[in-house]
Design a protein around this motif. Structure first.
Motif, PDB file in Angstrom:
ATOM      1  N   LEU A  93       0.827  -1.215   0.000  1.00  0.00           N
ATOM      2  CA  LEU A  93       0.000   0.000   0.000  1.00  0.00           C
ATOM      3  C   LEU A  93       0.859   1.263   0.000  1.00  0.00           C
ATOM      4  CD1 LEU A  93      -2.862  -1.032   2.443  1.00  0.00           C
ATOM      5  CD2 LEU A  93      -3.005  -0.757  -0.041  1.00  0.00           C
ATOM      6  N   ASP A  94       1.949   1.247   0.742  1.00  0.00           N
ATOM      7  CA  ASP A  94       2.856   2.400   0.744  1.00  0.00           C
ATOM      8  C   ASP A  94       3.448   2.613  -0.648  1.00  0.00           C
ATOM      9  OD1 ASP A  94       2.400   2.925   3.412  1.00  0.00           O
ATOM     10  OD2 ASP A  94       4.286   2.045   4.110  1.00  0.00           O
ATOM     11  N   ALA A  95       3.840   1.516  -1.309  1.00  0.00           N
ATOM     12  CA  ALA A  95       4.398   1.623  -2.664  1.00  0.00           C
ATOM     13  C   ALA A  95       3.348   2.125  -3.649  1.00  0.00           C
ATOM     14  CB  ALA A  95       4.948   0.271  -3.116  1.00  0.00           C
TER      15      ALA A  95
ATOM     16  N   LEU B 170       1.168   6.517  -6.946  1.00  0.00           N
ATOM     17  CA  LEU B 170       0.075   7.434  -7.249  1.00  0.00           C
ATOM     18  C   LEU B 170       0.518   8.881  -7.069  1.00  0.00           C
ATOM     19  CD1 LEU B 170      -2.885   7.725  -8.066  1.00  0.00           C
ATOM     20  CD2 LEU B 170      -3.493   7.524  -5.649  1.00  0.00           C
ATOM     21  N   GLY B 171       1.461   9.106  -6.166  1.00  0.00           N
ATOM     22  CA  GLY B 171       1.969  10.456  -5.933  1.00  0.00           C
ATOM     23  C   GLY B 171       2.619  11.081  -7.161  1.00  0.00           C
ATOM     24  N   HIS B 172       3.037  10.264  -8.122  1.00  0.00           N
ATOM     25  CA  HIS B 172       3.599  10.800  -9.363  1.00  0.00           C
ATOM     26  C   HIS B 172       2.524  11.455 -10.231  1.00  0.00           C
ATOM     27  CE1 HIS B 172       7.655   9.238  -8.871  1.00  0.00           C
ATOM     28  NE2 HIS B 172       7.101   8.147  -8.377  1.00  0.00           N
ATOM     29  N   PHE B 173       1.255  11.123  -9.974  1.00  0.00           N
ATOM     30  CA  PHE B 173       0.147  11.641 -10.773  1.00  0.00           C
ATOM     31  C   PHE B 173      -0.819  12.489  -9.960  1.00  0.00           C
ATOM     32  CE2 PHE B 173       1.472   7.463 -12.283  1.00  0.00           C
ATOM     33  CZ  PHE B 173       1.876   7.776 -13.567  1.00  0.00           C
ATOM     34  N   ASP B 174      -0.684  12.465  -8.653  1.00  0.00           N
ATOM     35  CA  ASP B 174      -1.619  13.122  -7.748  1.00  0.00           C
ATOM     36  C   ASP B 174      -0.799  13.884  -6.710  1.00  0.00           C
ATOM     37  OD1 ASP B 174      -3.462  13.746  -5.710  1.00  0.00           O
ATOM     38  OD2 ASP B 174      -4.534  11.853  -5.914  1.00  0.00           O
ATOM     39  N   ASP B 175      -0.923  15.208  -6.688  1.00  0.00           N
ATOM     40  CA  ASP B 175      -0.059  15.997  -5.814  1.00  0.00           C
ATOM     41  C   ASP B 175      -0.605  16.184  -4.399  1.00  0.00           C
ATOM     42  OD1 ASP B 175      -2.101  17.747  -6.447  1.00  0.00           O
ATOM     43  OD2 ASP B 175      -0.782  19.347  -7.174  1.00  0.00           O
ATOM     44  N   ARG B 176      -1.693  15.495  -4.063  1.00  0.00           N
ATOM     45  CA  ARG B 176      -2.185  15.571  -2.690  1.00  0.00           C
ATOM     46  C   ARG B 176      -1.184  14.895  -1.746  1.00  0.00           C
ATOM     47  NH1 ARG B 176      -7.643  12.516  -2.824  1.00  0.00           N
ATOM     48  NH2 ARG B 176      -6.429  11.317  -4.323  1.00  0.00           N
ATOM     49  N   PRO B 177      -1.202  15.263  -0.476  1.00  0.00           N
ATOM     50  CA  PRO B 177      -0.334  14.586   0.501  1.00  0.00           C
ATOM     51  C   PRO B 177      -0.699  13.099   0.589  1.00  0.00           C
ATOM     52  CG  PRO B 177      -1.292  16.580   1.453  1.00  0.00           C
ATOM     53  CD  PRO B 177      -1.972  16.356   0.138  1.00  0.00           C
ATOM     54  N   PRO B 178       0.265  12.239   0.926  1.00  0.00           N
ATOM     55  CA  PRO B 178       0.010  10.798   0.988  1.00  0.00           C
ATOM     56  C   PRO B 178      -1.186  10.414   1.859  1.00  0.00           C
ATOM     57  CG  PRO B 178       2.352  11.224   1.218  1.00  0.00           C
ATOM     58  CD  PRO B 178       1.665  12.559   1.224  1.00  0.00           C
ATOM     59  N   GLY B 179      -1.378  11.111   2.957  1.00  0.00           N
ATOM     60  CA  GLY B 179      -2.490  10.801   3.842  1.00  0.00           C
ATOM     61  C   GLY B 179      -3.852  11.061   3.231  1.00  0.00           C
ATOM     62  N   GLU B 180      -3.896  11.886   2.210  1.00  0.00           N
ATOM     63  CA  GLU B 180      -5.155  12.205   1.544  1.00  0.00           C
ATOM     64  C   GLU B 180      -5.428  11.328   0.328  1.00  0.00           C
ATOM     65  OE1 GLU B 180      -5.522  16.361   0.656  1.00  0.00           O
ATOM     66  OE2 GLU B 180      -4.916  16.949   2.679  1.00  0.00           O
ATOM     67  N   ARG B 181      -4.432  10.593  -0.132  1.00  0.00           N
ATOM     68  CA  ARG B 181      -4.639   9.790  -1.344  1.00  0.00           C
ATOM     69  C   ARG B 181      -4.565   8.288  -1.101  1.00  0.00           C
ATOM     70  NH1 ARG B 181       0.777  12.071  -2.761  1.00  0.00           N
ATOM     71  NH2 ARG B 181       2.194  10.335  -2.407  1.00  0.00           N
ATOM     72  N   TRP B 182      -4.381   7.847   0.161  1.00  0.00           N
ATOM     73  CA  TRP B 182      -4.193   6.424   0.406  1.00  0.00           C
ATOM     74  C   TRP B 182      -5.406   5.603  -0.004  1.00  0.00           C
ATOM     75  CZ3 TRP B 182      -7.269   3.388   3.364  1.00  0.00           C
ATOM     76  CH2 TRP B 182      -8.112   4.017   4.274  1.00  0.00           C
ATOM     77  N   CYS B 183      -6.603   6.148   0.190  1.00  0.00           N
ATOM     78  CA  CYS B 183      -7.822   5.415  -0.183  1.00  0.00           C
ATOM     79  C   CYS B 183      -7.872   5.220  -1.700  1.00  0.00           C
ATOM     80  CB  CYS B 183      -9.050   6.157   0.312  1.00  0.00           C
ATOM     81  SG  CYS B 183     -10.578   5.222   0.110  1.00  0.00           S
ATOM     82  N   ASP B 184      -7.535   6.262  -2.451  1.00  0.00           N
ATOM     83  CA  ASP B 184      -7.485   6.138  -3.909  1.00  0.00           C
ATOM     84  C   ASP B 184      -6.409   5.143  -4.334  1.00  0.00           C
ATOM     85  OD1 ASP B 184      -9.564   7.936  -4.382  1.00  0.00           O
ATOM     86  OD2 ASP B 184      -8.208   9.642  -4.470  1.00  0.00           O
ATOM     87  N   ALA B 185      -5.285   5.141  -3.624  1.00  0.00           N
ATOM     88  CA  ALA B 185      -4.216   4.183  -3.933  1.00  0.00           C
ATOM     89  C   ALA B 185      -4.720   2.757  -3.742  1.00  0.00           C
ATOM     90  CB  ALA B 185      -2.989   4.445  -3.072  1.00  0.00           C
ATOM     91  N   LEU B 186      -5.466   2.520  -2.670  1.00  0.00           N
ATOM     92  CA  LEU B 186      -6.029   1.197  -2.419  1.00  0.00           C
ATOM     93  C   LEU B 186      -7.003   0.799  -3.519  1.00  0.00           C
ATOM     94  CD1 LEU B 186      -6.452  -1.319  -0.667  1.00  0.00           C
ATOM     95  CD2 LEU B 186      -8.140  -0.006   0.642  1.00  0.00           C
ATOM     96  N   LEU B 187      -7.855   1.732  -3.925  1.00  0.00           N
ATOM     97  CA  LEU B 187      -8.814   1.427  -4.995  1.00  0.00           C
ATOM     98  C   LEU B 187      -8.109   1.122  -6.316  1.00  0.00           C
ATOM     99  CD1 LEU B 187     -11.592   4.056  -4.215  1.00  0.00           C
ATOM    100  CD2 LEU B 187     -11.629   1.591  -3.750  1.00  0.00           C
ATOM    101  N   HIS B 188      -7.073   1.882  -6.623  1.00  0.00           N
ATOM    102  CA  HIS B 188      -6.298   1.596  -7.841  1.00  0.00           C
ATOM    103  C   HIS B 188      -5.632   0.223  -7.753  1.00  0.00           C
ATOM    104  CE1 HIS B 188      -6.649   5.292 -10.142  1.00  0.00           C
ATOM    105  NE2 HIS B 188      -6.469   5.992  -9.028  1.00  0.00           N
ATOM    106  N   LEU B 189      -5.136  -0.107  -6.582  1.00  0.00           N
ATOM    107  CA  LEU B 189      -4.483  -1.393  -6.374  1.00  0.00           C
ATOM    108  C   LEU B 189      -5.470  -2.544  -6.571  1.00  0.00           C
ATOM    109  CD1 LEU B 189      -1.712  -2.549  -5.495  1.00  0.00           C
ATOM    110  CD2 LEU B 189      -2.593  -2.544  -3.166  1.00  0.00           C
ATOM    111  N   LEU B 190      -6.660  -2.409  -6.024  1.00  0.00           N
ATOM    112  CA  LEU B 190      -7.677  -3.450  -6.193  1.00  0.00           C
ATOM    113  C   LEU B 190      -8.137  -3.551  -7.643  1.00  0.00           C
ATOM    114  CD1 LEU B 190      -9.733  -2.933  -2.924  1.00  0.00           C
ATOM    115  CD2 LEU B 190      -8.070  -4.733  -3.445  1.00  0.00           C
ATOM    116  N   ASP B 191      -8.231  -2.418  -8.323  1.00  0.00           N
ATOM    117  CA  ASP B 191      -8.578  -2.429  -9.744  1.00  0.00           C
ATOM    118  C   ASP B 191      -7.502  -3.154 -10.549  1.00  0.00           C
ATOM    119  OD1 ASP B 191     -10.226  -1.614 -12.044  1.00  0.00           O
ATOM    120  OD2 ASP B 191      -8.529  -0.282 -12.496  1.00  0.00           O
ATOM    121  N   LEU B 192      -6.250  -2.902 -10.215  1.00  0.00           N
ATOM    122  CA  LEU B 192      -5.139  -3.568 -10.889  1.00  0.00           C
ATOM    123  C   LEU B 192      -5.154  -5.067 -10.618  1.00  0.00           C
ATOM    124  CD1 LEU B 192      -2.619  -3.282 -12.637  1.00  0.00           C
ATOM    125  CD2 LEU B 192      -1.328  -2.770 -10.562  1.00  0.00           C
TER     126      LEU B 192
END
Length: 92
Positions: A55-57, A62-84
């Motif tokens: 999840l950290d990775a 995702l931070g390369h495409f989304d400039d929000r702080p990591p704490g604000e994008r972790w949920c989106d990162a999880l959703l992208h991971l599950l989609d992948l």
């Protein structure tokens, strides 16, 4: 860029994509209730650490495409991971 360098670049991109899908499958397996059968460390209590690292990775990627702080994008990162992971399962 020479043809040889182009081939090496494509190989690296394919390897990176394959690694990402393998990590996504592992994360999905952990979230579904356990380790992937037959994997080293399965059932040894390391799933939480593995999931956190994945999840950290994913959040870092995702931070390369989304400039929000990591704490604000972790949920989106999880959703992208599950989609992948679903995409990897569809590929077989």
């Amino acid at each position: 860029m020479s043809d040889h360098n182009g081939v090496l670049m494509m190989q690296r991109l394919v390897l990176a994509g394959t690694l990402g899908m393998a990590m996504a499958r592992k994360a999905a397996a952990i979230l579904d209730g356990g380790s992937c059968p037959g994997e080293p460390g399965a059932g040894q209590g390391t799933d939480g650490a593995v999931l956190r690292a994945i999840l950290d990775a994913a959040n870092e990627c995702l931070g390369h495409f989304d400039d929000r702080p990591p704490g604000e994008r972790w949920c989106d990162a999880l959703l992208h991971l599950l989609d992948l992971a679903a995409f990897a399962a569809d590929l077989g």
